[in-house]
Write an enzyme that holds these catalytic residues in place. Structure first.
Site, PDB file in Angstrom:
ATOM      1  CE  LYS A 181       3.169  18.656 149.441  1.00  0.00           C
ATOM      2  NZ  LYS A 181       4.203  18.707 150.487  1.00  0.00           N
ATOM      3  CD  GLU A 256     -10.204  22.783 158.606  1.00  0.00           C
ATOM      4  OE1 GLU A 256     -10.124  23.764 159.360  1.00  0.00           O
ATOM      5  OE2 GLU A 256     -11.226  22.091 158.506  1.00  0.00           O
ATOM      6  CB  CYS A 290      -3.749  26.506 163.185  1.00  0.00           C
ATOM      7  SG  CYS A 290      -4.676  25.041 163.688  1.00  0.00           S
ATOM      8  CD  GLU A 394      -0.798  31.455 161.252  1.00  0.00           C
ATOM      9  OE1 GLU A 394      -0.482  31.345 160.054  1.00  0.00           O
ATOM     10  OE2 GLU A 394      -1.489  30.602 161.856  1.00  0.00           O
TER      11      GLU A 394
HETATM   12  P1  NAD Z   1       2.193  25.936 153.929  1.00  0.00           P
HETATM   13  O1  NAD Z   1       0.964  26.505 153.354  1.00  0.00           O
HETATM   14  O2  NAD Z   1       3.485  26.549 153.591  1.00  0.00           O
HETATM   15  O3  NAD Z   1       2.334  24.395 153.549  1.00  0.00           O
HETATM   16  C1  NAD Z   1       1.328  23.456 153.838  1.00  0.00           C
HETATM   17  C2  NAD Z   1       1.412  22.311 152.855  1.00  0.00           C
HETATM   18  O4  NAD Z   1       1.103  22.821 151.560  1.00  0.00           O
HETATM   19  C3  NAD Z   1       2.787  21.684 152.754  1.00  0.00           C
HETATM   20  O5  NAD Z   1       2.641  20.297 152.565  1.00  0.00           O
HETATM   21  C4  NAD Z   1       3.358  22.329 151.501  1.00  0.00           C
HETATM   22  O6  NAD Z   1       4.347  21.564 150.872  1.00  0.00           O
HETATM   23  C5  NAD Z   1       2.123  22.441 150.647  1.00  0.00           C
HETATM   24  N1  NAD Z   1       2.186  23.464 149.594  1.00  0.00           N
HETATM   25  C6  NAD Z   1       2.904  24.610 149.575  1.00  0.00           C
HETATM   26  N2  NAD Z   1       2.715  25.256 148.408  1.00  0.00           N
HETATM   27  C7  NAD Z   1       1.834  24.522 147.684  1.00  0.00           C
HETATM   28  C8  NAD Z   1       1.242  24.665 146.400  1.00  0.00           C
HETATM   29  N3  NAD Z   1       1.508  25.716 145.607  1.00  0.00           N
HETATM   30  N4  NAD Z   1       0.374  23.718 145.966  1.00  0.00           N
HETATM   31  C9  NAD Z   1       0.069  22.656 146.758  1.00  0.00           C
HETATM   32  N5  NAD Z   1       0.626  22.458 147.969  1.00  0.00           N
HETATM   33  C10 NAD Z   1       1.493  23.376 148.432  1.00  0.00           C
HETATM   34  O7  NAD Z   1       1.959  25.906 155.514  1.00  0.00           O
HETATM   35  P2  NAD Z   1       2.984  25.436 156.618  1.00  0.00           P
HETATM   36  O8  NAD Z   1       3.999  26.518 156.791  1.00  0.00           O
HETATM   37  O9  NAD Z   1       3.420  24.049 156.320  1.00  0.00           O
HETATM   38  O10 NAD Z   1       2.036  25.352 157.896  1.00  0.00           O
HETATM   39  C11 NAD Z   1       1.777  26.411 158.731  1.00  0.00           C
HETATM   40  C12 NAD Z   1       0.427  27.021 158.412  1.00  0.00           C
HETATM   41  O11 NAD Z   1      -0.588  26.031 158.536  1.00  0.00           O
HETATM   42  C13 NAD Z   1       0.033  28.114 159.390  1.00  0.00           C
HETATM   43  O12 NAD Z   1      -0.557  29.157 158.683  1.00  0.00           O
HETATM   44  C14 NAD Z   1      -0.984  27.422 160.287  1.00  0.00           C
HETATM   45  O13 NAD Z   1      -1.897  28.287 160.925  1.00  0.00           O
HETATM   46  C15 NAD Z   1      -1.660  26.540 159.309  1.00  0.00           C
HETATM   47  N6  NAD Z   1      -2.358  25.459 160.005  1.00  0.00           N
HETATM   48  C16 NAD Z   1      -3.726  25.486 160.023  1.00  0.00           C
HETATM   49  C17 NAD Z   1      -4.411  24.481 160.709  1.00  0.00           C
HETATM   50  C18 NAD Z   1      -5.918  24.454 160.754  1.00  0.00           C
HETATM   51  O14 NAD Z   1      -6.467  23.410 161.064  1.00  0.00           O
HETATM   52  N7  NAD Z   1      -6.604  25.547 160.466  1.00  0.00           N
HETATM   53  C19 NAD Z   1      -3.697  23.471 161.358  1.00  0.00           C
HETATM   54  C20 NAD Z   1      -2.307  23.504 161.314  1.00  0.00           C
HETATM   55  C21 NAD Z   1      -1.645  24.503 160.614  1.00  0.00           C
END
Ligand code: NAD
Length: 490
Positions: A181, A256, A290, A394
């Site tokens: 997803k 991650e 990130c 962040e």
């Molecule tokens: P997010 O957590 O809002 O969403 C990430 C994914 O999770 C999306 O596909 C979203 O639809 C899904 N999601 C949201 N709520 C959920 C739930 N209750 N159950 C299952 N899935 C759910 O994050 P974002 O805003 O899309 O991305 C930004 C974040 O990602 C930042 O914190 C960034 O640091 C982090 N990030 C980390 C890495 C890494 O490798 N450590 C890489 C890229 C981004």
């Protein structure tokens, strides 16, 4: 052929389940961040769609997992070739969907997505397992690794296809089938990739993609009893919900998460190289990586010079239309995210910080069609205490903070004074210092005198609130397989 006015103007995506495109009864609007206009409709999938995808994946598992690693690798390599042949279309779509520059999508996102498939296709045929003799017992022990089943993969919006394929490739290379997803905000390139599956020879059900929001589609996937492992990249807050949701099933999780990454700059650093790289590490992809640097600690003797030169370099980091090759940054992902990032700059001002360039200072010269896009210039802040939310949370935008330090111990302890532990950079020509500091920094990745140089064989991931587990060559293989120890008495 599209027939309603809405169908003519909007791209309408469909889920990809069991090797077929399947329409969904309801959709979510997806925006072009550079214009602020809706241009795409993404399936608003829920439990029914996720159930169908998991069933298809479950059905495909026995056949796919019994193929040899070489046979699986052949399919992944073919998919990589097809993606590469369509690289320009993917790059255009990624840039439009996410707001990033076309140059970044063309040189970073899509080439890396292609490489993810090639890398795991190649590495899966080279893994070996352990063997140990116990002659005194008349026994020999060895281990085997088996794919687990249906993997649930959830990815964010900042590097859409890059991060999605970073999960799909190792999962299917190891013999699992997947339900993935992508973020509801950036689903287009995943959908485009589905169009290549048949020609690549991906058997129906091996790779299923379900589009939709986290609380509906994501939650249904994490809570599905037939999905024994979940690999998630996203925010720490979402990871906490996923951990709770999967706890009753004791699922295998790889998380991650976010970062608040420090750069530690010592007085003996090569300043020219350091400033050029740290501007890039702070602002690349609108600061929406990130691994981006968001706190820069500079040894006091060079602090005034560093600040002046860094601000001058940040001012040259150009923001504007994503399709203009002269721009370094495009638009942020959404209006809400832009407001959130701006609120941190406002907070910094209210706490007595100095904003040297960017937000509220430098006016962006945007073409008319981008007037309602979510743009923000590279912003540099100084004079904020480490305890401020601006230094602790962040921000995930084009904002970085600079602070002076006096001693090595102080630099390490201040760099470690946040809940996150994803990445750090250290700048010094003193080899001993570089080794000492790198060892003491609480971060899963430490780059010295460079940034974002990645060998995919090596572990990637964070400590503290930045994650659980590591991904990368052997680590991904270990996550996507279960190990079994077998003892034979002879
Ligand atoms: P997010 O957590 O809002 O969403 C990430 C994914 O999770 C999306 O596909 C979203 O639809 C899904 N999601 C949201 N709520 C959920 C739930 N209750 N159950 C299952 N899935 C759910 O994050 P974002 O805003 O899309 O991305 C930004 C974040 O990602 C930042 O914190 C960034 O640091 C982090 N990030 C980390 C890495 C890494 O490798 N450590 C890489 C890229 C981004």
């Amino acid at each position: 052929m599209p027939n309603t006015p809405e169908q003519r103007t909007h791209l309408i995506l469909e889920n990809y389940i069991g090797g077929k495109f399947v329409s969904c009864p309801s959709h979510i609007d997806s925006y072009d961040p550079s214009t602020g206009e809706v241009y795409c409709k993404v399936p608003d999938s829920g439990k029914d769609e996720v159930d169908a995808a998991v069933s298809a994946a479950k059905e495909a598992f026995p056949g796919w997992s019994s193929r040899s690693p070489e046979q699986r690798a052949q399919v992944l390599n073919k998919l990589a070739d097809l993606m590469e042949a369509n690289l320009e279309d993917f790059a255009q779509a990624e840039s439009r969907d996410q707001g990033k520059t076309l140059t970044f999508a063309r040189t970073v996102d899509i080439p890396r997505a292609v490489y993810n498939f090639r890398f795991f296709a190649s590495s899966v045929v080279h893994h070996t397992t352990d063997c140990s003799q116990m002659d005194h017992m008349g026994c020999v022990n060895y281990t085997i690794r088996c794919p687990v089943g249906v993997a649930g993969l959830i990815s964010p919006w900042n590097l859409p296809l890059y991060l999605l394929t970073w999960k799909i490739a190792p999962a299917v290379a190891a013999g699992n089938t997947v339900v993935a997803k992508p973020s509801e905000m950036t689903s287009v390139t995943a959908w485009m990739m589905c169009k290549l599956m048949h020609e690549a020879g991906v058997p129906p059900g091996v790779i299923n993609i379900v589009f939709g929001t986290g609380p509906r589609a994501g939650d249904a996937l994490v809570g599905h009893p037939d999905v024994p492992l979940v690999s998630f990249t996203g925010s720490t807050a979402t990871a906490q919900r996923i951990t709770e949701r999967s706890a009753p099933y004791c699922k295998k999780l790889s998380l991650e998460l976010g970062g608040k990454n420090p750069a530690v700059v010592f007085a003996d650093a090569d300043l020219e190289q350091c400033i050029a790289t740290t501007v890039r590490s702070s602002f690349s992809n609108q600061g929406e990586i990130c691994l981006c640097t968001s706190r820069i600690y500079v040894e006091r003797s060079i602090y005034p010079e560093f600040l002046e030169r860094f601000v001058a370099a940040a001012r040259k980091w150009k923001t504007g239309s994503p399709s203009d090759p002269g721009n370094n940054n495009g638009a942020l992902i959404s209006k809400e995210h832009l407001e959130k990032v701006r609120s941190f700059v406002k907070l910094a001002r209210s706490e007595g910080g100095t904003v040297h360039c960017g937000e509220g200072i430098d006016r962006l010269d945007l073409p008319e069609r981008n007037a309602s896009g979510y743009f923000m210039a590279a912003t540099v802040i100084s004079g904020i205490p480490d305890s401020s939310r601006v230094m602790q949370e962040e921000i995930f935008g084009p904002v970085t903070c600079i602070r002076p330090f006096d001693t090595e111990d102080e630099a390490v302890s201040r760099a470690n004074s946040v809940r996150y532990g994803l990445a750090a950079t250290v700048w010094s020509r003193d080899v001993g210092k570089v080794h000492r500091v790198a060892k003491r920094l609480q971060a899963g990745l430490v780059w010295t005198n460079c940034w974002l140089v990645r060998d995919l064989n090596l572990p990637f991931g964070g400590m503290k609130s930045s994650g659980v587990g590591r991904e990368g060559g052997k680590d991904s293989y270990h996550f996507f397989t279960e190990v079994k120890t077998i003892t034979i008495k002879y």
